[in-house]
Design a protein around this motif. Structure first.
Motif, mmCIF file in Angstrom:
data_model
loop_
_atom_site.group_PDB
_atom_site.id
_atom_site.type_symbol
_atom_site.label_atom_id
_atom_site.label_comp_id
_atom_site.label_asym_id
_atom_site.label_seq_id
_atom_site.Cartn_x
_atom_site.Cartn_y
_atom_site.Cartn_z
ATOM 1 N N THR A 183 0.827 -1.204 0.000
ATOM 2 C CA THR A 183 0.000 0.000 0.000
ATOM 3 C C THR A 183 0.864 1.257 0.000
ATOM 4 O O THR A 183 0.608 2.221 -0.745
ATOM 5 C CB THR A 183 -0.914 0.010 1.236
ATOM 6 O OG1 THR A 183 -1.843 -1.057 1.139
ATOM 7 C CG2 THR A 183 -1.650 1.327 1.378
ATOM 8 N N THR A 206 -8.376 -3.080 -2.436
ATOM 9 C CA THR A 206 -7.662 -4.195 -1.810
ATOM 10 C C THR A 206 -8.119 -4.386 -0.371
ATOM 11 O O THR A 206 -8.379 -5.520 0.070
ATOM 12 C CB THR A 206 -6.149 -3.946 -1.847
ATOM 13 O OG1 THR A 206 -5.697 -3.977 -3.203
ATOM 14 C CG2 THR A 206 -5.400 -4.994 -1.050
ATOM 15 N N GLU A 209 -11.446 -6.125 -0.233
ATOM 16 C CA GLU A 209 -11.327 -7.558 -0.487
ATOM 17 C C GLU A 209 -10.806 -8.282 0.754
ATOM 18 O O GLU A 209 -11.305 -9.361 1.124
ATOM 19 C CB GLU A 209 -10.389 -7.811 -1.661
ATOM 20 C CG GLU A 209 -10.920 -7.379 -3.013
ATOM 21 C CD GLU A 209 -9.941 -7.700 -4.119
ATOM 22 O OE1 GLU A 209 -9.603 -8.884 -4.287
ATOM 23 O OE2 GLU A 209 -9.495 -6.769 -4.817
ATOM 24 N N SER A 325 1.635 -12.892 -6.388
ATOM 25 C CA SER A 325 0.750 -12.166 -5.471
ATOM 26 C C SER A 325 1.198 -12.214 -4.020
ATOM 27 O O SER A 325 0.715 -11.438 -3.198
ATOM 28 C CB SER A 325 -0.685 -12.714 -5.570
ATOM 29 O OG SER A 325 -0.753 -14.060 -5.150
ATOM 30 N N ALA A 333 -4.020 -9.233 -2.313
ATOM 31 C CA ALA A 333 -5.349 -9.739 -1.957
ATOM 32 C C ALA A 333 -5.619 -11.091 -2.617
ATOM 33 O O ALA A 333 -6.351 -11.921 -2.056
ATOM 34 C CB ALA A 333 -6.428 -8.736 -2.342
#
Length: 346
Positions: A183, A206, A209, A325, A333
C-alpha cells in the motif's frame, strides 16, 4: 485490517481461532503540488513535475512494474528490466511484457549496468532495494545519478535492504513488512506521479477484499500454512524447495487465517532449513509457489506429499498455488484469498 489469533495456550495453534480486527479508514487523495519533496531512505528527493522517463531496475522484483501497470502509468516508463514467468493475474504477464525495455541487458549480477542507465538519460531510476544502487554490482549509485540530474527512488519497505549503513527506522520497517508495505508503495508512486486518486482507489479496493476474507474466516480454526517455491531450490543450501517466511509472507498467511511454521525467520535461517526441519513442521496447508509458466503445482505438491506423508496437508491433499501475489506489489489480496480458500473454504 490485520488477522489475529487467540488460543488457550501460547503457541497452541490446534486451539487457536481466527479473530477479526477492524479495517483501517479509507484512503483519501488530493492532487500533487509540485515541486514535491519526499524523504526516501533518508534522502531528500525533489520532483519539479511528474517523471516521464523512468527506468525500472531489476532486483528480481516485479512489485514496481506491476504497480506502474495497476496505476496506469506505464507510459512514463522508458525502460523496464523486471519480469516474471507467471502471474496470479491472468493478464499480468502480457502486460509486463508490453512495457518498453529500452534495450536493457543485465550484467552478471542480474542488474542494469550504470552505463546503460546513464545513456538513456532518464529523469527517475527506481530500485526495489537499496542495494540496487550499489556500484559494487555495476550499478550507478544515487550520488552518481544525482550528479547527472537524475532522481532515484527505493521502494520504501526495502530502504534497509542492501544499504551500507541503514537507518534504525528503515531496519524496523524492513523487518515489519506487510501488505501495508505494498500500500505504501502504491501511495508514494501515486503522489510522485500525481495519480493519487488511482492509488487510493486501488488501496481501498484491496482493503475491501481483505475485509471480506476476514469476515468469512472469522471464528474458524487457525491453520499452519507452509509456503515453498520448488523452482527456487537454489535459495536453499540443502537443495530443498525454498521456504518463504517473515515480513509480507507471514502477514499474508495471517490475513488468510493461518500461521507460518517458519514465520519470522531471516533469509539466512530459511536457507538452512533441512529435510528434518520440514518433516517435523506442522503443515495443514501447503502453498506451492510458481516461478515459471512451465511449472505444475500439482506435480510439486505430489512430490512433497510423498516425501512428507506425516503432514496433515499430505493426508488431506490440501494445497494451493501462488506466484507473484505473495510478494510486495498490488496483487496481495489474491494470495490472501487463495490461501484462505484452501485453509478454510472461505
Amino acid at each position: 485490517m490485520l488477522m489475529t489469533t487467540s488460543a488457550c495456550g501460547k503457541g497452541d495453534t490446534a486451539s487457536a481461532v481466527v479473530t477479526q480486527a477492524s479495517a483501517p479508514p479509507p484512503v483519501t487523495a488530493a492532487p500533487t503540488a509540485y515541486p514535491l519533496t519526499i524523504d526516501n531512505c533518508g534522502r531528500k528527493v525533489t520532483f519539479d513535475r511528474a517523471p516521464s522517463r523512468v527506468v525500472l531496475l531489476n532486483g528480481t522484483s516485479v512489485a514496481e512494474v506491476e504497480s506502474f501497470i495497476a496505476l496506469g502509468i506505464v507510459d512514463r516508463v522508458l525502460a523496464n528490466s523486471q519480469s516474471y514467468g507467471v502471474s496470479d493475474d491472468p493478464a499480468m504477464v502480457a502486460k509486463v511484457a508490453a512495457v518498453p525495455t529500452g534495450g536493457l541487458t543485465l550484467n552478471q549480477n542480474y542488474e542494469v549496468p550504470r552505463e546503460q542507465v546513464l545513456a538513456l538519460k532518464p529523469d527517475l531510476v527506481i530500485s526495489t532495494w537499496a542495494g540496487g544502487f550499489d556500484e559494487k554490482i555495476g550499478s550507478a549509485d544515487r550520488d552518481q545519478l544525482a550528479a547527472a540530474g537524475i532522481n532515484s527512488f527505493v521502494t520504501p519497505a526495502n530502504c534497509a535492504f542492501g544499504a551500507p549503513v541503514p537507518r534504525p527506522e528503515d531496519e524496523a520497517r524492513y523487518r515489519a513488512q506487510s501488505v501495508e508495505s505494498s500500500t505504501e508503495l502504491l501511495m508514494q508512486l501515486g503522489q510522485v506521479f500525481d495519480v493519487q486518486q488511482r492509488a487510493a482507489d486501488l488501496v481501498n479496493g484491496t482493503r475491501s477484499e481483505l475485509a471480506e476474507v476476514s469476515r468469512r474466516i472469522s471464528g474458524k480454526q487457525t491453520k499452519s500454512v507452509l509456503v515453498v517455491y520448488p523452482g527456487m531450490s537454489m535459495m536453499n543450501n540443502n537443495g530443498l524447495p525454498a521456504v518463504f517466511g517473515g515480513g509480507v509472507y507471514d502477514d499474508i498467511i495471517a490475513r488468510a487465517g493461518g500461521t507460518n511454521p517458519f514465520g519470522g525467520k531471516s533469509t539466512a535461517e530459511l536457507a538452512e532449513i533441512n529435510a528434518e526441519a520440514l518433516a517435523s513442521a506442522k503443515v495443514d496447508v501447503l502453498v506451492i509457489g510458481l516461478f515459471q509458466a512451465s511449472e505444475k503445482a500439482e506435480l510439486f505438491a505430489d512430490d512433497l506429499f510423498r516425501k512428507f506423508p506425516q503432514w496433515e496437508a499430505s493426508k488431506t491433499r490440501t494445497f494451493t498455488s501462488v506466484s507473484d501475489s505473495i510478494y510486495l506489489g498490488p496483487l496481495n489480496a489474491i494470495a490472501v484469498r487463495k490461501i484462505a480458500d484452501a485453509a478454510h473454504g472461505a
